[in-house]
Write a protein that holds these residues in place. Structure first.
Motif, short mmCIF file in Angstrom:
data_model
loop_
_atom_site.label_atom_id
_atom_site.label_comp_id
_atom_site.label_asym_id
_atom_site.label_seq_id
_atom_site.Cartn_x
_atom_site.Cartn_y
_atom_site.Cartn_z
N TYR A 154 0.88 -1.17 0.00
CA TYR A 154 0.00 0.00 0.00
C TYR A 154 0.91 1.22 0.00
N ASN A 171 -0.86 -2.29 -4.61
CA ASN A 171 -0.24 -2.76 -5.84
C ASN A 171 0.60 -3.99 -5.54
N TRP A 172 0.93 -4.72 -6.57
CA TRP A 172 1.69 -5.97 -6.44
C TRP A 172 2.93 -5.87 -7.33
N GLY A 229 4.60 -3.41 -8.10
CA GLY A 229 4.58 -2.21 -8.92
C GLY A 229 3.45 -2.13 -9.91
N ILE A 230 2.62 -3.18 -10.04
CA ILE A 230 1.46 -3.11 -10.92
C ILE A 230 0.19 -3.04 -10.08
N SER A 231 -0.87 -2.52 -10.65
CA SER A 231 -2.10 -2.31 -9.90
C SER A 231 -2.72 -3.64 -9.48
N ASP A 232 -3.55 -3.56 -8.46
CA ASP A 232 -4.24 -4.76 -7.98
C ASP A 232 -5.11 -5.36 -9.08
N GLN A 233 -5.77 -4.52 -9.86
CA GLN A 233 -6.63 -5.01 -10.94
C GLN A 233 -5.83 -5.73 -12.01
N GLU A 234 -4.70 -5.16 -12.43
CA GLU A 234 -3.87 -5.80 -13.45
C GLU A 234 -3.29 -7.12 -12.94
N PHE A 235 -2.87 -7.11 -11.68
CA PHE A 235 -2.32 -8.33 -11.08
C PHE A 235 -3.36 -9.44 -11.08
#
Length: 305
Positions: free
Chosen positions: A90, A97-98, A100-106
């Protein structure tokens, strides 16, 4: 007490489901965690090792599990594509993010779900058995790119001169051996095993991933500096006096009852363990005071001061 630490990398051979509690009453959707707590690795290793040593009664599983807890410490394990490790953070007001990428993309890349139901003797679906299971893919999906195997990476610490039931433990060849048994070669992790979920195979940890793991967990598990920790990579008991950027949850799970340890395991999940409210992995604590944290056998952080 001195420790040997070993970076580990597993290749997912099938989907993986890591369930958690509490859940909404009457829900038909079973979500999965996006990482594997150390407790799940401990359970998988206990389940794999015990039948190789004993006949496999409940008491023997308990003995082996308790021995492993005394001699090993597991970090939480996180997903990887072979180049980077997708740890949660967070880090900004944008939220989770995971790597460096967003939670949605991950979640688009790593997660999927399956709808299932029970079939009765007549061949029709049984009432009130329809449910949806979320799981971690064993292959990484991304638009326009060839799929690749998902990896699970983390660290395990082994006490020097460790023994399991008087059998010497040896760290070598990128794994852990008890006598001639490679106890990490192939294990089954998590839930929904009746669907074939949770099969993982240990593979060699690349230099790139090993270096990343050293950055996260290259320390003495008994003395972790909170000031040097950018984000939490395990659950930590919640404290009301600390400001934080992240989230909290009740850390609970289902276990086998231990009231009759002389028989085979029965009443799966009857006992619910509850560790209370905890900061979740990825949380950043906002404090200028340097405090030392400890790491228990299951990779959960704990206050030592």
């Amino acid at each position: 007490m001195t420790w040997q630490h070993l970076p580990l990398c597993f290749e997912l051979l099938s989907p993986l489901h890591i369930g958690f509690l509490p859940n909404q009453p009457g829900t038909v959707f079973a979500p999965t965690r996006c990482y594997v707590p150390g407790k799940n690795l401990w359970g998988a290793l206990t389940a794999s090792l015990t039948p190789r040593i004993f006949d496999g009664t409940a008491k023997q599983f308990q003995q082996v599990g308790d021995e492993i807890k005394k001699q090993f410490t597991f970090s939480y394990f996180y997903l990887s594509d072979g180049k980077r490790i997708f740890t949660p953070a967070y880090a900004t007001e944008a939220g989770l993010n995971w790597g460096g990428i967003s939670d949605q993309e991950f979640r688009t890349c790593f997660l999927a779900s399956r709808v299932s139901t029970r079939i009765g003797e007549t061949g029709s679906a049984k009432d009130q058995t329809l449910h949806e299971i979320e799981f971690i893919r064993h292959d990484i999906s991304s638009p326009g790119k060839q799929g690749k195997k998902a990896l699970l990476v983390g660290m395990v610490w082994v006490r020097s001169n460790a023994k399991i039931l008087d059998k010497p433990v040896e760290v070598r060849d990128g794994s852990i051996f008890i006598e001639k048994i490679d106890i990490l070669r192939e294990i089954v992790v998590g839930g929904e095993r009746n669907y074939g979920f949770g099969r993982v195979k240990r593979i060699a940890c690349s230099d790139v991933l090993a270096q990343e793991l050293e950055k996260f967990w290259g320390f003495n598990p008994e003395a972790i500096s909170l000031k040097d920790s950018k984000v939490l990579l395990g659950h930590l008991p919640y404290r009301t006096d600390l400001m934080f950027l992240g989230d909290i949850e009740i850390l609970a799970g289902r276990e086998y009852p231990r009231d009759n340890a002389t028989v085979e395991f029965i009443n799966t999940g009857k006992h619910i363990s509850n560790s209370g409210y905890c900061f979740v992995p990825g949380t950043k604590l906002q404090t200028e005071d340097d405090q030392l944290l400890g790491l228990n056998a299951w990779g959960q952080l704990c206050w030592t001061g």
